[in-house]
Motif scaffolding. Sequence first.
Motif, PDB file in Angstrom:
ATOM      1  N   THR A 234       0.858  -1.182   0.000  1.00 51.15           N
ATOM      2  CA  THR A 234       0.000   0.000   0.000  1.00 51.15           C
ATOM      3  C   THR A 234       0.891   1.228   0.000  1.00 51.15           C
ATOM      4  O   THR A 234       1.800   1.338   0.834  1.00 51.15           O
ATOM      5  CB  THR A 234      -0.915  -0.002   1.241  1.00 51.15           C
ATOM      6  OG1 THR A 234      -1.673  -1.206   1.240  1.00 51.15           O
ATOM      7  CG2 THR A 234      -1.853   1.185   1.236  1.00 51.15           C
TER       8      THR A 234
ATOM      9  N   THR B  39      -1.183   7.147  -8.734  1.00 52.29           N
ATOM     10  CA  THR B  39      -0.783   7.186  -7.328  1.00 52.29           C
ATOM     11  C   THR B  39       0.631   7.713  -7.153  1.00 52.29           C
ATOM     12  O   THR B  39       0.887   8.556  -6.295  1.00 52.29           O
ATOM     13  CB  THR B  39      -0.890   5.775  -6.709  1.00 52.29           C
ATOM     14  OG1 THR B  39      -2.246   5.345  -6.800  1.00 52.29           O
ATOM     15  CG2 THR B  39      -0.444   5.772  -5.259  1.00 52.29           C
TER      16      THR B  39
ATOM     17  N   ASP C  19      -3.969   0.685  -2.162  1.00 49.27           N
ATOM     18  CA  ASP C  19      -3.517  -0.694  -2.284  1.00 49.27           C
ATOM     19  C   ASP C  19      -3.146  -0.971  -3.742  1.00 49.27           C
ATOM     20  O   ASP C  19      -4.018  -1.032  -4.611  1.00 49.27           O
ATOM     21  CB  ASP C  19      -4.613  -1.654  -1.823  1.00 49.27           C
ATOM     22  CG  ASP C  19      -4.165  -3.100  -1.809  1.00 49.27           C
ATOM     23  OD1 ASP C  19      -3.052  -3.408  -2.302  1.00 49.27           O
ATOM     24  OD2 ASP C  19      -4.932  -3.949  -1.312  1.00 49.27           O
TER      25      ASP C  19
ATOM     26  N   THR D 247       5.584  -0.826   8.272  1.00 47.39           N
ATOM     27  CA  THR D 247       5.140   0.511   7.881  1.00 47.39           C
ATOM     28  C   THR D 247       6.326   1.462   7.960  1.00 47.39           C
ATOM     29  O   THR D 247       7.067   1.456   8.945  1.00 47.39           O
ATOM     30  CB  THR D 247       4.013   0.996   8.814  1.00 47.39           C
ATOM     31  OG1 THR D 247       2.935   0.058   8.769  1.00 47.39           O
ATOM     32  CG2 THR D 247       3.506   2.375   8.393  1.00 47.39           C
TER      33      THR D 247
ATOM     34  N   ASN E  68       0.749   5.430  -0.024  1.00 49.08           N
ATOM     35  CA  ASN E  68      -0.076   6.623   0.166  1.00 49.08           C
ATOM     36  C   ASN E  68      -1.552   6.239   0.339  1.00 49.08           C
ATOM     37  O   ASN E  68      -2.438   6.849  -0.246  1.00 49.08           O
ATOM     38  CB  ASN E  68       0.116   7.595  -0.999  1.00 49.08           C
ATOM     39  CG  ASN E  68      -0.300   9.004  -0.660  1.00 49.08           C
ATOM     40  OD1 ASN E  68      -0.170   9.449   0.468  1.00 49.08           O
ATOM     41  ND2 ASN E  68      -0.799   9.715  -1.661  1.00 49.08           N
ATOM     42  N   SER E  69      -1.794   5.173   1.117  1.00 46.80           N
ATOM     43  CA  SER E  69      -3.134   4.644   1.421  1.00 46.80           C
ATOM     44  C   SER E  69      -3.841   3.995   0.233  1.00 46.80           C
ATOM     45  O   SER E  69      -5.029   3.699   0.313  1.00 46.80           O
ATOM     46  CB  SER E  69      -4.045   5.731   2.013  1.00 46.80           C
ATOM     47  OG  SER E  69      -3.484   6.227   3.209  1.00 46.80           O
TER      48      SER E  69
ATOM     49  N   SER F 136      -6.623   5.988  -9.867  1.00 45.01           N
ATOM     50  CA  SER F 136      -6.367   5.280  -8.600  1.00 45.01           C
ATOM     51  C   SER F 136      -5.478   4.059  -8.763  1.00 45.01           C
ATOM     52  O   SER F 136      -5.476   3.182  -7.901  1.00 45.01           O
ATOM     53  CB  SER F 136      -7.685   4.867  -7.927  1.00 45.01           C
ATOM     54  OG  SER F 136      -8.447   6.011  -7.637  1.00 45.01           O
TER      55      SER F 136
ATOM     56  N   THR G  78       6.184   9.554   1.453  1.00 50.93           N
ATOM     57  CA  THR G  78       4.850   9.006   1.641  1.00 50.93           C
ATOM     58  C   THR G  78       4.919   7.726   2.459  1.00 50.93           C
ATOM     59  O   THR G  78       5.979   7.092   2.534  1.00 50.93           O
ATOM     60  CB  THR G  78       4.148   8.741   0.290  1.00 50.93           C
ATOM     61  OG1 THR G  78       2.753   8.525   0.522  1.00 50.93           O
ATOM     62  CG2 THR G  78       4.746   7.552  -0.433  1.00 50.93           C
ATOM     63  N   THR G  79       3.815   7.359   3.042  1.00 53.22           N
ATOM     64  CA  THR G  79       3.741   6.136   3.844  1.00 53.22           C
ATOM     65  C   THR G  79       3.573   4.925   2.939  1.00 53.22           C
ATOM     66  O   THR G  79       2.758   4.933   2.007  1.00 53.22           O
ATOM     67  CB  THR G  79       2.561   6.218   4.836  1.00 53.22           C
ATOM     68  OG1 THR G  79       2.764   7.348   5.682  1.00 53.22           O
ATOM     69  CG2 THR G  79       2.466   4.957   5.672  1.00 53.22           C
TER      70      THR G  79
END
Length: 135
Positions: free
Chosen positions: A12, A71, A17, A99, A14-15, A66, A80-81
Motif C-alpha cells: 500500500t 498514485t 492498495d 510501515t 499513500n493509502s 487510482s 509518503t507512507t
Amino acid sequence: MAAFNFYNASVTINSVDLSSAVTSVTLSQTADNLETTAMGDTARTYIGGLTTGNVDLTFNQDFAASQVEATIYPLLGTTTTVVVKPDAGATSATNPSYTFTALITEWPTLDGDVGSVAQSSVSWPITGTITKATS
C-alpha cells in the motif's frame, strides 16, 4: 522455519492498495558498522550504528485512475507512507506488517520493449524507522 509460497504480498502506497500491480517487492535494512577497537585490543571490535532501509518494487504499469501511475507520479520528490506485508491476509505474528516512510526519488513512467508487459521498477530510500506490527 516453515517456507511459504510468496505470491500474495500486500503493498500500500499513500493509502492506495497497489498489490495487484506489484510483481516484485524487496524490503531491506542495514546498520552502520562502527569500529570501537582501542589500544591494547588484539582483535577489532564493533557496534551497530544508525540504520537505513530501502524498498525495491516492480509494478505492472497502469494509467487508470487510482492505479499505479495516478498514485505514484504526483509523489515524485516527496515522502509518503508505505505498508508492506508478506501476505494480504490479517496482520499477525506469522504475517507481520512493515510501515515506513519512503522518499519517492524516481519514477520511470514508461519502461518496456516491443511485445513486453510495460513495467516500472523503483528503488526508494526509507526515511526514519520501519515499524513492525504483529497484530
